[in-house]
Design an enzyme around this catalytic site. Structure first.
Site, PDB file in Angstrom:
ATOM      1  N   CYS A  82       7.537  -2.790  13.301  1.00  0.00           N
ATOM      2  CA  CYS A  82       7.278  -4.175  12.920  1.00  0.00           C
ATOM      3  C   CYS A  82       8.604  -4.884  12.714  1.00  0.00           C
ATOM      4  O   CYS A  82       9.656  -4.251  12.701  1.00  0.00           O
ATOM      5  CB  CYS A  82       6.427  -4.253  11.656  1.00  0.00           C
ATOM      6  SG  CYS A  82       5.598  -5.872  11.509  1.00  0.00           S
ATOM      7  N   CYS A 114       6.166 -10.940  10.470  1.00  0.00           N
ATOM      8  CA  CYS A 114       6.085  -9.775  11.349  1.00  0.00           C
ATOM      9  C   CYS A 114       6.405 -10.125  12.798  1.00  0.00           C
ATOM     10  O   CYS A 114       6.127  -9.327  13.705  1.00  0.00           O
ATOM     11  CB  CYS A 114       4.702  -9.146  11.241  1.00  0.00           C
ATOM     12  SG  CYS A 114       4.271  -8.646   9.565  1.00  0.00           S
ATOM     13  N   LYS A 139      -5.927  -3.980  10.594  1.00  0.00           N
ATOM     14  CA  LYS A 139      -5.056  -4.231   9.444  1.00  0.00           C
ATOM     15  C   LYS A 139      -5.408  -5.587   8.850  1.00  0.00           C
ATOM     16  O   LYS A 139      -5.385  -6.609   9.531  1.00  0.00           O
ATOM     17  CB  LYS A 139      -3.595  -4.215   9.881  1.00  0.00           C
ATOM     18  CG  LYS A 139      -2.663  -4.573   8.743  1.00  0.00           C
ATOM     19  CD  LYS A 139      -1.216  -4.315   9.091  1.00  0.00           C
ATOM     20  CE  LYS A 139      -0.317  -4.771   7.957  1.00  0.00           C
ATOM     21  NZ  LYS A 139       1.084  -4.550   8.240  1.00  0.00           N
ATOM     22  N   ARG A 164       0.422 -14.023   5.719  1.00  0.00           N
ATOM     23  CA  ARG A 164       0.166 -13.293   6.961  1.00  0.00           C
ATOM     24  C   ARG A 164      -1.260 -13.506   7.487  1.00  0.00           C
ATOM     25  O   ARG A 164      -1.717 -12.788   8.357  1.00  0.00           O
ATOM     26  CB  ARG A 164       0.400 -11.806   6.754  1.00  0.00           C
ATOM     27  CG  ARG A 164       1.811 -11.433   6.291  1.00  0.00           C
ATOM     28  CD  ARG A 164       2.204 -10.055   6.807  1.00  0.00           C
ATOM     29  NE  ARG A 164       3.223  -9.377   6.035  1.00  0.00           N
ATOM     30  CZ  ARG A 164       4.514  -9.753   5.971  1.00  0.00           C
ATOM     31  NH1 ARG A 164       4.925 -10.821   6.608  1.00  0.00           N
ATOM     32  NH2 ARG A 164       5.352  -9.036   5.244  1.00  0.00           N
ATOM     33  N   LYS A 215      -6.425  -0.042   7.608  1.00  0.00           N
ATOM     34  CA  LYS A 215      -5.509  -0.339   6.511  1.00  0.00           C
ATOM     35  C   LYS A 215      -5.838  -1.672   5.855  1.00  0.00           C
ATOM     36  O   LYS A 215      -5.983  -2.644   6.576  1.00  0.00           O
ATOM     37  CB  LYS A 215      -4.089  -0.385   7.065  1.00  0.00           C
ATOM     38  CG  LYS A 215      -3.058  -0.797   6.054  1.00  0.00           C
ATOM     39  CD  LYS A 215      -1.730  -1.021   6.703  1.00  0.00           C
ATOM     40  CE  LYS A 215      -0.792  -1.563   5.639  1.00  0.00           C
ATOM     41  NZ  LYS A 215       0.412  -2.080   6.170  1.00  0.00           N
ATOM     42  N   SER A 258       0.116   0.821  -0.714  1.00  0.00           N
ATOM     43  CA  SER A 258       0.916   0.793  -1.940  1.00  0.00           C
ATOM     44  C   SER A 258       0.144   0.289  -3.162  1.00  0.00           C
ATOM     45  O   SER A 258       0.302   0.816  -4.264  1.00  0.00           O
ATOM     46  CB  SER A 258       2.168  -0.066  -1.716  1.00  0.00           C
ATOM     47  OG  SER A 258       1.811  -1.394  -1.377  1.00  0.00           O
ATOM     48  N   TYR A 279       1.105   7.554  -0.411  1.00  0.00           N
ATOM     49  CA  TYR A 279       2.263   7.714  -1.290  1.00  0.00           C
ATOM     50  C   TYR A 279       2.047   8.842  -2.286  1.00  0.00           C
ATOM     51  O   TYR A 279       2.981   9.276  -2.939  1.00  0.00           O
ATOM     52  CB  TYR A 279       2.563   6.393  -2.003  1.00  0.00           C
ATOM     53  CG  TYR A 279       2.828   5.287  -1.006  1.00  0.00           C
ATOM     54  CD1 TYR A 279       4.045   5.202  -0.349  1.00  0.00           C
ATOM     55  CD2 TYR A 279       1.826   4.368  -0.658  1.00  0.00           C
ATOM     56  CE1 TYR A 279       4.283   4.230   0.609  1.00  0.00           C
ATOM     57  CE2 TYR A 279       2.051   3.393   0.297  1.00  0.00           C
ATOM     58  CZ  TYR A 279       3.271   3.322   0.929  1.00  0.00           C
ATOM     59  OH  TYR A 279       3.501   2.373   1.890  1.00  0.00           O
TER      60      TYR A 279
END
Ligand code: PBG
Ligand code: ZN
Length: 328
Positions: A118, A128, A193, A215, A246, A272, A311
């Site tokens: 990206c 992006c 996404k 976005r 995602k 995240s 994560y």
């Protein structure tokens, strides 16, 4: 009628284990890694406890740790302050991601290396893609994204992973890789996404928040599952080898439907914000981190994901080896 006694199957740890419908093991995990061209040693990330900005010459240590825990893959993110309109550090041969990929390849040659493909970490706009007159251009961005993918393949990435949501990027990347002889480099597309609130902690870490606007002009509206399915179908037609959903936790419906419709590998990105919610609650003593993390990862596998990018990967791999939900 006699009582249906379902509790017979719940009476002991071992009985529950035998009838468990979902099993977790570290081979289902991919670890995201942040590599900064400014870090001289690991810099702890405030919004993502347990994660660091790694210098590229030390990131092999992290890859080795993942490998020793049985984690088969990593997803590499480059971080830089050296941003410009054309995102030149995204495709520089010595950019942070390229150096990290090469380092991981040499320290852990068997590790499956995914590269996030990206521009938002490298553009001065934080978008992006390439911006002109406050608009994110589609086709001009696709060209730069394809160039980025080729440079990541050249550095040694096994899979490039476009996360930009421009139209036509997967096909353009496939052609560019083939033209340069990288026929064996795969594409894991961030196919579905969404424009999610769940990326907040990541954007702090990658310093990749948009300087203007948001976005929603390219990522999918979280209200719309069918757009996710269309996007998956389109990316498969254009040559994606693996498709990703995602964020995963808030889109389990889509993972399940995609699993039923498409016979391709599906990955789930436990993003995240989903990680931060668990961490923050656990810090306050409001949730048990281990149980929460494994329950969440389990829900993604249960929905139909073949693997989960998380994560929590390092901790979860250890916990999984000890057994799912045992110490409750
Ligand atoms: C870059 C990218 C983002 C994430 C992965 N790749 C941020 C975004 O789209 O704003 C988010 C990852 C996370 O939140 O864990 N396009
Ligand atoms: Zn981006």
């Amino acid at each position: 009628m006699t009582v249906k006694r379902y509790r017979r199957l719940r009476q002991s740890e071992n009985i529950r284990k035998l009838v468990a419908e979902t099993r977790l093991d570290p081979s289902r995990l991919v670890l995201p890694i942040f590599v900064s061209d400014e870090a001289e040693k690991e810099i702890p990330l405030e919004s993502m406890p347990g994660h660091f900005h790694w210098p590229s010459n030390r990131v092999g240590l992290l890859a080795k740790q993942a490998e020793s825990l049985g984690i088969p893959g990593v997803l590499v993110f480059g971080v830089t302050e050296n941003k410009d309109p054309l995102a030149s550090q995204a495709y520089a041969p010595d950019g942070p991601a390229q150096r990290a990929i090469a380092e991981i390849k040499s320290s852990t040659p068997g590790m499956a290396i995914f590269a996030d493909t990206c521009l938002c970490g490298y553009t001065d706009s934080g978008h992006c893609g390439i911006v002109e007159d406050d608009k994110v251009l589609n086709d001009a961005s696709v060209e730069v994204i394809a160039r980025t993918a080729v440079s990541q393949a050249r550095a040694g990435a096994d899979f490039v992973s476009p996360s930009d949501m421009m139209d036509g990027r997967v096909g353009a990347i496939r052609r560019a890789l083939d033209d340069e002889g990288f026929v064996d480099t795969g594409i894991m597309s961030y196919a579905a996404k969404f424009a999610s609130s769940m990326y907040g902690p990541f954007r702090k870490v990658a310093n990749s928040s948009p300087a203007f606007g948001d976005r929603r002009g390219y990522q999918i509206d979280p209200a719309s599952t069918r757009q996710g399915l269309l996007s998956i179908e389109r990316d498969l037609e254009e040559g994606a080898d693996i498709i990703m959903v995602k964020p995963a936790l808030v889109n389990l419906d889509l993972i399940q439907t995609a699993r039923e419709r498409y016979d391709v590998p599906i990955s789930a990105y436990n993003v995240s914000g989903e990680y931060a919610m668990v961490k923050a609650a656990a810090e306050r003593g409001w949730m048990d981190e281990r149980r929460a993390a494994l329950e969440i990862l389990g829900s993604m596998v249960r929905a139909g994901a073949d693997f989960v990018i998380s994560y929590h990967a390092l901790d979860a791999a250890g916990w999984m080896q000890e057994g799912w939900l045992e110490h409750s």
